[in-house]
Design a protein around this motif. Structure first.
Motif, PDB file in Angstrom:
ATOM      1  N   THR A  22       0.753  -1.329   0.005  1.00 36.29           N
ATOM      2  CA  THR A  22       0.073   0.011  -0.118  1.00 36.29           C
ATOM      3  C   THR A  22       1.021   1.360  -0.022  1.00 36.29           C
ATOM      4  OG1 THR A  22      -0.117   0.052   2.427  1.00 36.29           O
ATOM      5  CG2 THR A  22      -1.794  -1.196   1.335  1.00 36.29           C
ATOM      6  N   ILE A  23       2.080   1.228  -0.112  1.00 39.72           N
ATOM      7  CA  ILE A  23       2.952   2.326   0.215  1.00 39.72           C
ATOM      8  C   ILE A  23       2.853   3.408  -1.226  1.00 39.72           C
ATOM      9  CG2 ILE A  23       5.298   3.259   0.005  1.00 39.72           C
ATOM     10  CD1 ILE A  23       6.400   0.530   1.564  1.00 39.72           C
ATOM     11  N   LEU A  24       2.363   4.600  -0.626  1.00 48.22           N
ATOM     12  CA  LEU A  24       2.475   5.543  -1.749  1.00 48.22           C
ATOM     13  C   LEU A  24       3.728   6.687  -1.477  1.00 48.22           C
ATOM     14  CD1 LEU A  24      -1.247   6.519  -1.109  1.00 48.22           C
ATOM     15  CD2 LEU A  24      -0.213   5.123  -2.883  1.00 48.22           C
ATOM     16  N   GLN A  25       4.546   6.821  -2.378  1.00 48.24           N
ATOM     17  CA  GLN A  25       5.681   7.487  -2.229  1.00 48.24           C
ATOM     18  C   GLN A  25       5.515   9.149  -2.643  1.00 48.24           C
ATOM     19  OE1 GLN A  25       8.276   6.495  -0.931  1.00 48.24           O
ATOM     20  NE2 GLN A  25       8.249   3.994  -1.151  1.00 48.24           N
ATOM     21  N   GLY A  26       6.155  10.026  -2.027  1.00 48.29           N
ATOM     22  CA  GLY A  26       6.402  11.260  -2.330  1.00 48.29           C
ATOM     23  C   GLY A  26       5.077  12.219  -2.736  1.00 48.29           C
ATOM     24  N   ASP A  27       4.563  12.958  -1.907  1.00 44.58           N
ATOM     25  CA  ASP A  27       3.134  13.767  -2.094  1.00 44.58           C
ATOM     26  C   ASP A  27       3.235  14.931  -1.387  1.00 44.58           C
ATOM     27  OD1 ASP A  27       1.041  14.321  -3.524  1.00 44.58           O
ATOM     28  OD2 ASP A  27       0.337  12.472  -3.838  1.00 44.58           O
ATOM     29  N   VAL A  28       2.499  15.893  -1.761  1.00 49.79           N
ATOM     30  CA  VAL A  28       2.191  17.080  -0.706  1.00 49.79           C
ATOM     31  C   VAL A  28       0.702  17.353  -0.593  1.00 49.79           C
ATOM     32  CG1 VAL A  28       4.296  17.964  -1.504  1.00 49.79           C
ATOM     33  CG2 VAL A  28       2.300  18.662  -2.711  1.00 49.79           C
ATOM     34  N   ILE A  29       0.444  17.948   0.335  1.00 52.50           N
ATOM     35  CA  ILE A  29      -1.025  18.652   0.614  1.00 52.50           C
ATOM     36  C   ILE A  29      -0.620  20.165   0.459  1.00 52.50           C
ATOM     37  CG2 ILE A  29      -3.138  18.955   1.942  1.00 52.50           C
ATOM     38  CD1 ILE A  29      -2.292  16.503   3.250  1.00 52.50           C
ATOM     39  N   GLU A  30      -1.405  21.013  -0.527  1.00 50.28           N
ATOM     40  CA  GLU A  30      -0.988  22.073  -0.603  1.00 50.28           C
ATOM     41  C   GLU A  30      -1.887  23.131   0.537  1.00 50.28           C
ATOM     42  OE1 GLU A  30      -2.695  23.516  -4.463  1.00 50.28           O
ATOM     43  OE2 GLU A  30      -1.379  21.826  -5.589  1.00 50.28           O
ATOM     44  N   PRO A  31      -1.421  24.297   0.364  1.00 55.28           N
ATOM     45  CA  PRO A  31      -2.080  25.100   1.743  1.00 55.28           C
ATOM     46  C   PRO A  31      -3.303  25.081   1.623  1.00 55.28           C
ATOM     47  CG  PRO A  31       0.062  26.144   0.730  1.00 55.28           C
ATOM     48  CD  PRO A  31      -0.291  25.104  -0.155  1.00 55.28           C
ATOM     49  N   PHE A  32      -4.194  25.185   2.637  1.00 61.20           N
ATOM     50  CA  PHE A  32      -5.686  25.476   2.824  1.00 61.20           C
ATOM     51  C   PHE A  32      -6.197  24.550   1.944  1.00 61.20           C
ATOM     52  CE2 PHE A  32      -3.641  29.522   3.773  1.00 61.20           C
ATOM     53  CZ  PHE A  32      -4.092  29.749   5.075  1.00 61.20           C
ATOM     54  N   SER A  33      -5.883  23.382   1.890  1.00 65.51           N
ATOM     55  CA  SER A  33      -6.393  22.313   0.781  1.00 65.51           C
ATOM     56  C   SER A  33      -6.488  20.726   1.362  1.00 65.51           C
ATOM     57  CB  SER A  33      -5.592  22.290  -0.306  1.00 65.51           C
ATOM     58  OG  SER A  33      -5.461  23.315  -1.124  1.00 65.51           O
ATOM     59  N   SER A  34      -7.202  20.037   0.736  1.00 63.33           N
ATOM     60  CA  SER A  34      -7.109  18.915   1.001  1.00 63.33           C
ATOM     61  C   SER A  34      -7.054  17.687   0.037  1.00 63.33           C
ATOM     62  CB  SER A  34      -8.636  18.289   1.586  1.00 63.33           C
ATOM     63  OG  SER A  34      -9.145  19.141   2.739  1.00 63.33           O
ATOM     64  N   LYS A  35      -6.283  16.672   0.500  1.00 56.66           N
ATOM     65  CA  LYS A  35      -5.783  15.667  -0.483  1.00 56.66           C
ATOM     66  C   LYS A  35      -6.366  14.023  -0.025  1.00 56.66           C
ATOM     67  CE  LYS A  35      -1.967  14.399  -3.555  1.00 56.66           C
ATOM     68  NZ  LYS A  35      -2.457  15.008  -4.621  1.00 56.66           N
ATOM     69  N   VAL A  36      -6.609  13.422  -1.217  1.00 52.43           N
ATOM     70  CA  VAL A  36      -7.065  12.130  -0.973  1.00 52.43           C
ATOM     71  C   VAL A  36      -6.090  11.230  -1.358  1.00 52.43           C
ATOM     72  CG1 VAL A  36      -9.143  10.267  -1.378  1.00 52.43           C
ATOM     73  CG2 VAL A  36      -9.793  12.926  -1.185  1.00 52.43           C
ATOM     74  N   PHE A  37      -5.805  10.228  -0.406  1.00 50.87           N
ATOM     75  CA  PHE A  37      -5.040   9.298  -0.545  1.00 50.87           C
ATOM     76  C   PHE A  37      -5.555   8.083  -0.509  1.00 50.87           C
ATOM     77  CE2 PHE A  37      -2.707  12.660   1.585  1.00 50.87           C
ATOM     78  CZ  PHE A  37      -1.621  12.985   0.977  1.00 50.87           C
ATOM     79  N   GLU A  38      -5.526   7.193  -1.630  1.00 54.93           N
ATOM     80  CA  GLU A  38      -6.397   6.112  -1.684  1.00 54.93           C
ATOM     81  C   GLU A  38      -5.435   4.640  -1.576  1.00 54.93           C
ATOM     82  OE1 GLU A  38      -9.662   3.944  -4.878  1.00 54.93           O
ATOM     83  OE2 GLU A  38      -8.690   5.729  -5.318  1.00 54.93           O
ATOM     84  N   PHE A  39      -5.857   3.861  -0.802  1.00 55.88           N
ATOM     85  CA  PHE A  39      -5.270   2.746  -0.408  1.00 55.88           C
ATOM     86  C   PHE A  39      -5.950   1.304  -0.823  1.00 55.88           C
ATOM     87  CE2 PHE A  39      -3.849   5.814   2.551  1.00 55.88           C
ATOM     88  CZ  PHE A  39      -2.246   5.738   2.611  1.00 55.88           C
ATOM     89  N   LYS A  40      -5.585   0.644  -1.744  1.00 58.55           N
ATOM     90  CA  LYS A  40      -6.345  -0.123  -2.349  1.00 58.55           C
ATOM     91  C   LYS A  40      -5.969  -1.814  -1.970  1.00 58.55           C
ATOM     92  CE  LYS A  40      -7.415   2.565  -6.566  1.00 58.55           C
ATOM     93  NZ  LYS A  40      -7.264   2.580  -8.317  1.00 58.55           N
ATOM     94  N   ASN A  41      -6.764  -2.653  -2.125  1.00 60.71           N
ATOM     95  CA  ASN A  41      -6.206  -4.095  -1.992  1.00 60.71           C
ATOM     96  C   ASN A  41      -5.841  -4.282  -0.481  1.00 60.71           C
ATOM     97  OD1 ASN A  41      -6.798  -4.696  -4.998  1.00 60.71           O
ATOM     98  ND2 ASN A  41      -4.549  -4.022  -5.258  1.00 60.71           N
TER      99      ASN A  41
END
Length: 240
Positions: A194-213
């Motif tokens: 399920t490892i997701l590499q290198g990402d950012v959440i921008e200022p005053f924002s949200s981000k969805v990280f999806e973990f499958k299987n």
């Protein structure tokens, strides 16, 4: 003709010995505080030959060497020779237009590009050498003066929510700060796939990280690593 070309090209490259670039960049990111007059990046030539470098800043997450932009920063020097075993300091200055170009209530993320062009060998005519120009990209954060809080606190206070899916989880990280939150990795504990590499959440924002299987996880734990201004990795855990 196409068939002949397809056969000849692998044969040609099988006889070439790559000559790789050798510029080492000291650091993984650059934080440019608006209250400072300049920022610097040090590079070292760890190879056994001189190298020619070209340096520029762009605003695209993905770009080619040809994608140059006219951004309000000055790099000194923009082109330089770095002798073997030696280093060089790249100095970055704002211009009069920098403050008006970018929002003043949050960070802006740009990119520093360092193109390492290895020289041709003096005996290149007698050898099958393929010189490769290597580009290194570093995140460049322009940080306006007077922002509230600090990055470390903002990174520790990301608000997480979870949604169960048919095969796993959608985990949403909400960043209510003026700073970019950088992650080295995110994963569900005990499930290496399920490892997701290198990402950012921008200022005053949200981000969805999806973990499958996800396999047989009745009480999943999110393990993530965020990155500080100094490039240090900080590990955190969260029960979903």
């Amino acid at each position: 003709m196409k068939l002949k070309l397809a056969i000849l090209l692998p044969l040609l490259f099988s006889f070439l010995t790559p000559a790789f670039a050798s510029i080492q960049v000291m650091g993984t990111r650059v934080i440019f505080n608006a209250k400072e007059k300049e920022q610097s990046v040090r590079i070292n030539n760890v190879g056994d030959a001189p190298a020619l470098i070209q340096v520029w800043i762009d605003s695209r997450r993905e770009s080619s060497v040809e994608d140059k932009e006219n951004l309000p920063f000055i790099i000194n020097p923009p082109i330089a020779r770095v002798n073997k075993g030696k280093g060089k300091v790249l100095r970055i200055f704002p211009t009069d237009e920098t403050a008006s170009k970018y929002p003043q209530d949050r960070e802006t993320m740009l990119w520093i590009n360092i193109l390492d062009i290895p020289p041709e060998s003096e005996n290149a005519a007698d050898k099958n050498l393929m010189n490769i120009a290597v580009r290194t990209r570093l995140k460049f954060f322009y940080r306006p003066a007077g922002l509230k809080g600090e990055l470390l606190t903002a990174s520790e206070n990301v608000a997480w929510t979870t949604q169960k899916t048919a095969t796993g989880y959608k985990v949403t990280g909400s960043n209510n700060s003026p700073y970019y939150i950088s992650f080295a990795s995110l994963k569900i504990a005990g499930q290496e796939d399920t490892i997701l590499q290198g990402d950012v959440i921008e200022p005053f924002s949200s981000k969805v990280f999806e973990f499958k299987n996800i396999k047989n996880s009745t009480a999943p734990v999110l393990k993530y690593t965020f990155i500080t201004d100094l490039g240090a990795f900080v590990n955190k855990e969260l029960k979903l």
